[in-house]
Motif scaffolding. Sequence first.
Motif, PDB file in Angstrom:
ATOM      1  N   PHE A  15     -45.298  72.598  67.607  1.00 30.02           N
ATOM      2  CA  PHE A  15     -44.570  72.393  66.349  1.00 30.02           C
ATOM      3  C   PHE A  15     -43.091  72.742  66.416  1.00 30.02           C
ATOM      4  CE2 PHE A  15     -49.033  73.181  65.174  1.00 30.02           C
ATOM      5  CZ  PHE A  15     -49.302  71.961  64.566  1.00 30.02           C
ATOM      6  N   GLY A  16     -42.687  73.330  67.535  1.00 31.95           N
ATOM      7  CA  GLY A  16     -41.316  73.813  67.667  1.00 31.95           C
ATOM      8  C   GLY A  16     -40.251  72.809  67.291  1.00 31.95           C
ATOM      9  N   GLU A  17     -40.435  71.577  67.725  1.00 35.39           N
ATOM     10  CA  GLU A  17     -39.412  70.564  67.479  1.00 35.39           C
ATOM     11  C   GLU A  17     -39.259  70.223  66.006  1.00 35.39           C
ATOM     12  OE1 GLU A  17     -38.498  67.213  70.378  1.00 35.39           O
ATOM     13  OE2 GLU A  17     -40.532  67.808  70.841  1.00 35.39           O
ATOM     14  N   ASP A  18     -40.273  70.537  65.232  1.00 30.91           N
ATOM     15  CA  ASP A  18     -40.216  70.173  63.820  1.00 30.91           C
ATOM     16  C   ASP A  18     -39.586  71.247  62.948  1.00 30.91           C
ATOM     17  OD1 ASP A  18     -43.376  68.504  64.152  1.00 30.91           O
ATOM     18  OD2 ASP A  18     -41.345  67.731  64.331  1.00 30.91           O
ATOM     19  N   PHE A  19     -39.156  72.351  63.534  1.00 32.29           N
ATOM     20  CA  PHE A  19     -38.574  73.414  62.717  1.00 32.29           C
ATOM     21  C   PHE A  19     -37.319  72.930  62.006  1.00 32.29           C
ATOM     22  CE2 PHE A  19     -41.776  76.148  63.295  1.00 32.29           C
ATOM     23  CZ  PHE A  19     -41.808  76.986  64.401  1.00 32.29           C
ATOM     24  N   ILE A  20     -36.511  72.102  62.668  1.00 29.39           N
ATOM     25  CA  ILE A  20     -35.444  71.415  61.947  1.00 29.39           C
ATOM     26  C   ILE A  20     -35.595  69.921  62.215  1.00 29.39           C
ATOM     27  CG2 ILE A  20     -33.774  73.337  61.934  1.00 29.39           C
ATOM     28  CD1 ILE A  20     -32.272  71.897  64.177  1.00 29.39           C
ATOM     29  N   THR A  21     -35.199  69.130  61.263  1.00 26.45           N
ATOM     30  CA  THR A  21     -35.364  67.681  61.429  1.00 26.45           C
ATOM     31  C   THR A  21     -34.294  67.163  62.383  1.00 26.45           C
ATOM     32  OG1 THR A  21     -33.868  67.144  59.625  1.00 26.45           O
ATOM     33  CG2 THR A  21     -36.194  67.451  59.056  1.00 26.45           C
ATOM     34  N   LYS A  22     -34.488  65.947  62.866  1.00 29.59           N
ATOM     35  CA  LYS A  22     -33.506  65.346  63.764  1.00 29.59           C
ATOM     36  C   LYS A  22     -32.162  65.239  63.045  1.00 29.59           C
ATOM     37  CE  LYS A  22     -32.672  61.355  66.707  1.00 29.59           C
ATOM     38  NZ  LYS A  22     -33.158  60.093  67.253  1.00 29.59           N
ATOM     39  N   MET A  23     -32.215  64.907  61.743  1.00 31.61           N
ATOM     40  CA  MET A  23     -30.984  64.757  60.967  1.00 31.61           C
ATOM     41  C   MET A  23     -30.239  66.085  60.858  1.00 31.61           C
ATOM     42  SD  MET A  23     -29.017  62.712  59.856  1.00 31.61           S
ATOM     43  CE  MET A  23     -28.105  61.864  58.663  1.00 31.61           C
ATOM     44  N   GLU A  24     -30.980  67.171  60.630  1.00 34.09           N
ATOM     45  CA  GLU A  24     -30.343  68.502  60.534  1.00 34.09           C
ATOM     46  C   GLU A  24     -29.687  68.885  61.858  1.00 34.09           C
ATOM     47  OE1 GLU A  24     -33.275  70.582  57.180  1.00 34.09           O
ATOM     48  OE2 GLU A  24     -33.800  70.651  59.303  1.00 34.09           O
ATOM     49  N   TYR A  25     -30.400  68.602  62.940  1.00 32.74           N
ATOM     50  CA  TYR A  25     -29.869  68.899  64.265  1.00 32.74           C
ATOM     51  C   TYR A  25     -28.619  68.056  64.529  1.00 32.74           C
ATOM     52  CZ  TYR A  25     -29.453  68.783  69.350  1.00 32.74           C
ATOM     53  OH  TYR A  25     -28.971  68.811  70.636  1.00 32.74           O
ATOM     54  N   ALA A  26     -28.710  66.770  64.178  1.00 30.33           N
ATOM     55  CA  ALA A  26     -27.598  65.842  64.402  1.00 30.33           C
ATOM     56  C   ALA A  26     -26.354  66.299  63.636  1.00 30.33           C
ATOM     57  CB  ALA A  26     -28.012  64.437  63.964  1.00 30.33           C
ATOM     58  N   LYS A  27     -26.558  66.723  62.403  1.00 29.30           N
ATOM     59  CA  LYS A  27     -25.428  67.167  61.576  1.00 29.30           C
ATOM     60  C   LYS A  27     -24.791  68.427  62.175  1.00 29.30           C
ATOM     61  CE  LYS A  27     -24.040  68.026  56.869  1.00 29.30           C
ATOM     62  NZ  LYS A  27     -24.411  68.130  55.468  1.00 29.30           N
ATOM     63  N   MET A  28     -25.641  69.342  62.617  1.00 30.62           N
ATOM     64  CA  MET A  28     -25.155  70.581  63.236  1.00 30.62           C
ATOM     65  C   MET A  28     -24.284  70.270  64.455  1.00 30.62           C
ATOM     66  SD  MET A  28     -28.268  73.301  63.257  1.00 30.62           S
ATOM     67  CE  MET A  28     -28.235  73.486  65.027  1.00 30.62           C
ATOM     68  N   LEU A  29     -24.761  69.333  65.250  1.00 30.14           N
ATOM     69  CA  LEU A  29     -24.050  68.981  66.472  1.00 30.14           C
ATOM     70  C   LEU A  29     -22.729  68.273  66.152  1.00 30.14           C
ATOM     71  CD1 LEU A  29     -24.596  69.304  69.486  1.00 30.14           C
ATOM     72  CD2 LEU A  29     -25.574  67.011  69.501  1.00 30.14           C
ATOM     73  N   TYR A  30     -22.739  67.448  65.126  1.00 31.72           N
ATOM     74  CA  TYR A  30     -21.529  66.716  64.738  1.00 31.72           C
ATOM     75  C   TYR A  30     -20.445  67.686  64.249  1.00 31.72           C
ATOM     76  CZ  TYR A  30     -18.577  63.161  62.580  1.00 31.72           C
ATOM     77  OH  TYR A  30     -17.517  62.355  62.245  1.00 31.72           O
ATOM     78  N   PHE A  31     -20.877  68.707  63.533  1.00 29.23           N
ATOM     79  CA  PHE A  31     -19.926  69.687  62.999  1.00 29.23           C
ATOM     80  C   PHE A  31     -19.579  70.774  64.007  1.00 29.23           C
ATOM     81  CE2 PHE A  31     -19.222  68.887  58.426  1.00 29.23           C
ATOM     82  CZ  PHE A  31     -20.036  67.775  58.280  1.00 29.23           C
ATOM     83  N   ASN A  32     -20.433  70.938  65.028  1.00 30.00           N
ATOM     84  CA  ASN A  32     -20.205  72.003  66.007  1.00 30.00           C
ATOM     85  C   ASN A  32     -20.685  71.596  67.405  1.00 30.00           C
ATOM     86  OD1 ASN A  32     -19.600  74.425  67.141  1.00 30.00           O
ATOM     87  ND2 ASN A  32     -21.150  75.602  66.052  1.00 30.00           N
ATOM     88  N   PRO A  33     -19.946  70.675  68.035  1.00 28.14           N
ATOM     89  CA  PRO A  33     -20.407  70.119  69.317  1.00 28.14           C
ATOM     90  C   PRO A  33     -19.948  70.912  70.539  1.00 28.14           C
ATOM     91  CG  PRO A  33     -18.482  68.940  68.581  1.00 28.14           C
ATOM     92  CD  PRO A  33     -18.694  70.047  67.595  1.00 28.14           C
ATOM     93  N   ARG A  34     -19.990  72.239  70.506  1.00 28.91           N
ATOM     94  CA  ARG A  34     -19.424  73.080  71.578  1.00 28.91           C
ATOM     95  C   ARG A  34     -17.965  72.689  71.792  1.00 28.91           C
ATOM     96  NH1 ARG A  34     -24.097  71.564  74.045  1.00 28.91           N
ATOM     97  NH2 ARG A  34     -23.000  70.289  75.577  1.00 28.91           N
ATOM     98  N   GLY A  35     -17.185  72.772  70.761  1.00 23.46           N
ATOM     99  CA  GLY A  35     -15.783  72.371  70.800  1.00 23.46           C
ATOM    100  C   GLY A  35     -15.384  72.073  69.359  1.00 23.46           C
ATOM    101  N   ILE A  36     -14.242  71.419  69.197  1.00 17.07           N
ATOM    102  CA  ILE A  36     -13.778  71.116  67.839  1.00 17.07           C
ATOM    103  C   ILE A  36     -14.728  70.124  67.167  1.00 17.07           C
ATOM    104  CG2 ILE A  36     -11.809  70.291  66.481  1.00 17.07           C
ATOM    105  CD1 ILE A  36     -10.068  70.754  68.933  1.00 17.07           C
ATOM    106  N   GLY A  37     -15.127  70.404  65.945  1.00 17.02           N
ATOM    107  CA  GLY A  37     -16.050  69.533  65.214  1.00 17.02           C
ATOM    108  C   GLY A  37     -15.504  68.118  65.080  1.00 17.02           C
ATOM    109  N   CYS A  38     -16.389  67.132  65.287  1.00 19.17           N
ATOM    110  CA  CYS A  38     -15.985  65.726  65.166  1.00 19.17           C
ATOM    111  C   CYS A  38     -15.488  65.449  63.754  1.00 19.17           C
ATOM    112  CB  CYS A  38     -17.175  64.812  65.442  1.00 19.17           C
ATOM    113  SG  CYS A  38     -18.198  65.288  66.840  1.00 19.17           S
ATOM    114  N   ASN A  39     -16.088  66.132  62.784  1.00 20.43           N
ATOM    115  CA  ASN A  39     -15.737  65.931  61.376  1.00 20.43           C
ATOM    116  C   ASN A  39     -14.266  66.213  61.085  1.00 20.43           C
ATOM    117  OD1 ASN A  39     -16.560  68.721  61.960  1.00 20.43           O
ATOM    118  ND2 ASN A  39     -16.150  69.113  59.807  1.00 20.43           N
ATOM    119  N   LEU A  40     -13.661  67.124  61.837  1.00 19.63           N
ATOM    120  CA  LEU A  40     -12.272  67.503  61.564  1.00 19.63           C
ATOM    121  C   LEU A  40     -11.310  66.337  61.777  1.00 19.63           C
ATOM    122  CD1 LEU A  40     -12.215  71.117  63.019  1.00 19.63           C
ATOM    123  CD2 LEU A  40     -12.391  70.402  60.636  1.00 19.63           C
TER     124      LEU A  40
END
Length: 110
Positions: A15-40
Motif C-alpha cells: 500500500f506504500g505507493e498509495d499514501f500520496i496520490t500521483k497528482m500530489e507527488y507530481a505537484k510536490m515535484l513541480y514546486f520542489n524539483p531538487r532545485g528552483i521550483g518550476c512554478n517560479l
Amino acid sequence: MRVIFLVFLLVISIFGEDFITKMEYAKMLYFNPRGIGCNLCHGKNGQGSIIARYRSKGKKRVLKAPAINTLSLATFSQALKTNHRVMPTYFLTDKEIEVLYFYVTSKANN
Ligand code: HEC
C-alpha cells in the motif's frame, strides 16, 4: 515479534505507493524539483509567465518563461535534459520527468 514486523513490511510494500496520490507527488515535484521550483518561472500550472521586465539600450524588454503545458512528452523531456541560457539544469530521472509532464498536462490542473 519478527512475524509482525514482516507483516508490517508487506503491508507497506503493497500500500506504500498509495499514501500520496500521483497528482500530489507530481505537484510536490513541480514546486520542489531538487532545485528552483518550476512554478517560479513557468507559473503554478505550467502556463508560462513573465520572469522580469527590464530596460536594455533604452528599450523595454520582457524576460518570459514559455508555456510548458501543451508540448509533446518528447519535447518536454528533451528540454529537461539539455542546458539553457536562463533555465537552470536539473538532474531528474525519466520517471520524474514523466510525472512533471503528467502534472502540467493534467486537465484537472489547467
Ligand atoms: C529560472 C526560471 C526557470 C525555472 C526555475 C524553470 N524554467 Fe523551464 N524554462 C525557462 C526559460 C526562460 C525557458 C526558455 C529557454 C531558456 O531561455 O532557458 C524554459 C524552457 C523550458 C522548457 C522548453 C519549452 C519549449 O517550448 O521547448 C521546458 C519543457 C521547461 N522549461 C520545463 C521546466 C520544468 C519542468 C522546470 C522545473 C523542473 C523548469 N522548467 C524550471 C525558465 C525556467
